[in-house]
Design an enzyme around this catalytic site. Structure first.
Site, PDB file in Angstrom:
ATOM      1  N   GLU A 157       0.824  -1.214   0.000  1.00 34.83           N
ATOM      2  CA  GLU A 157       0.000   0.000   0.000  1.00 34.83           C
ATOM      3  C   GLU A 157       0.859   1.264   0.000  1.00 34.83           C
ATOM      4  O   GLU A 157       0.566   2.229  -0.710  1.00 34.83           O
ATOM      5  CB  GLU A 157      -0.919   0.044   1.234  1.00 34.83           C
ATOM      6  CG  GLU A 157      -1.876  -1.116   1.330  1.00 34.83           C
ATOM      7  CD  GLU A 157      -1.367  -2.255   2.193  1.00 34.83           C
ATOM      8  OE1 GLU A 157      -2.190  -2.855   2.902  1.00 34.83           O
ATOM      9  OE2 GLU A 157      -0.157  -2.548   2.166  1.00 34.83           O
ATOM     10  N   CYS A 215      -0.505   1.506   7.178  1.00 26.55           N
ATOM     11  CA  CYS A 215      -1.003   1.743   5.825  1.00 26.55           C
ATOM     12  C   CYS A 215      -2.350   2.465   5.849  1.00 26.55           C
ATOM     13  O   CYS A 215      -2.594   3.354   5.035  1.00 26.55           O
ATOM     14  CB  CYS A 215      -1.092   0.432   5.058  1.00 26.55           C
ATOM     15  SG  CYS A 215       0.531  -0.288   4.730  1.00 26.55           S
TER      16      CYS A 215
END
Length: 150
Positions: free
Chosen positions: A61, A92
């Site tokens: 991510e 993330c």
């Protein structure tokens, strides 16, 4: 009808994230893949690089957010959807929140490290979350990877 169309798109883009996850696996990385989509077009693709870079923050991510921001020429991803094979971790999710990602679509839940258990409000308040897209494929990739390591 619109829901079915969106589900088809979600599955299509999750399949692309799975390709990234498989690339991670093939490189000896934990098999997590991500793509960022804007206007029905992939603008960034990434997979875990924590082993390759020796960097605990090099999650799929994080790599995808950076790549998408570079592609768009700005730090906010307000018109973007992130597709990721496994539920984002707290780190993330926080980054996705700061980037103001509009939608997060993930495959398999992460009961041990997923943001929903520990920081359910980490994403931007306007962010839509969709879970369970191609869940079985995403989960199987992870479980087979960890079985091979034991």
């Amino acid at each position: 009808m619109e829901n079915t169309e969106q589900q088809k798109k979600d599955e299509q883009f999750m399949r692309r994230a799975l390709v990234e996850a498989e690339a991670a696996r093939d490189e000896g990385e934990i098999p997590v893949g991500a793509v960022v989509v804007a206007g029905d077009r992939i603008i960034a693709r990434a997979h875990n690089l924590t082993e390759t870079l020796g960097d605990v923050t090099a999650h799929a991510e994080m790599q995808a957010i950076t790549s998408a921001a570079n592609q768009l020429g700005g730090k906010y991803l307000t018109d973007c959807t992130l597709y990721v094979t496994v539920e984002p971790c707290i780190m993330c999710a926080g980054a996705l929140g700061w980037a103001q990602v509009r939608r997060v679509v993930y495959g398999a839940a992460d009961e041990k490290r997923g943001f929903r258990a520990f920081a359910p409000k980490a994403l931007h308040p306007k962010c839509e979350v969709v879970s369970g897209v191609l869940e079985e494929e995403c989960r199987t990739l992870m479980t087979e990877f960890f079985k091979s390591k034991r």
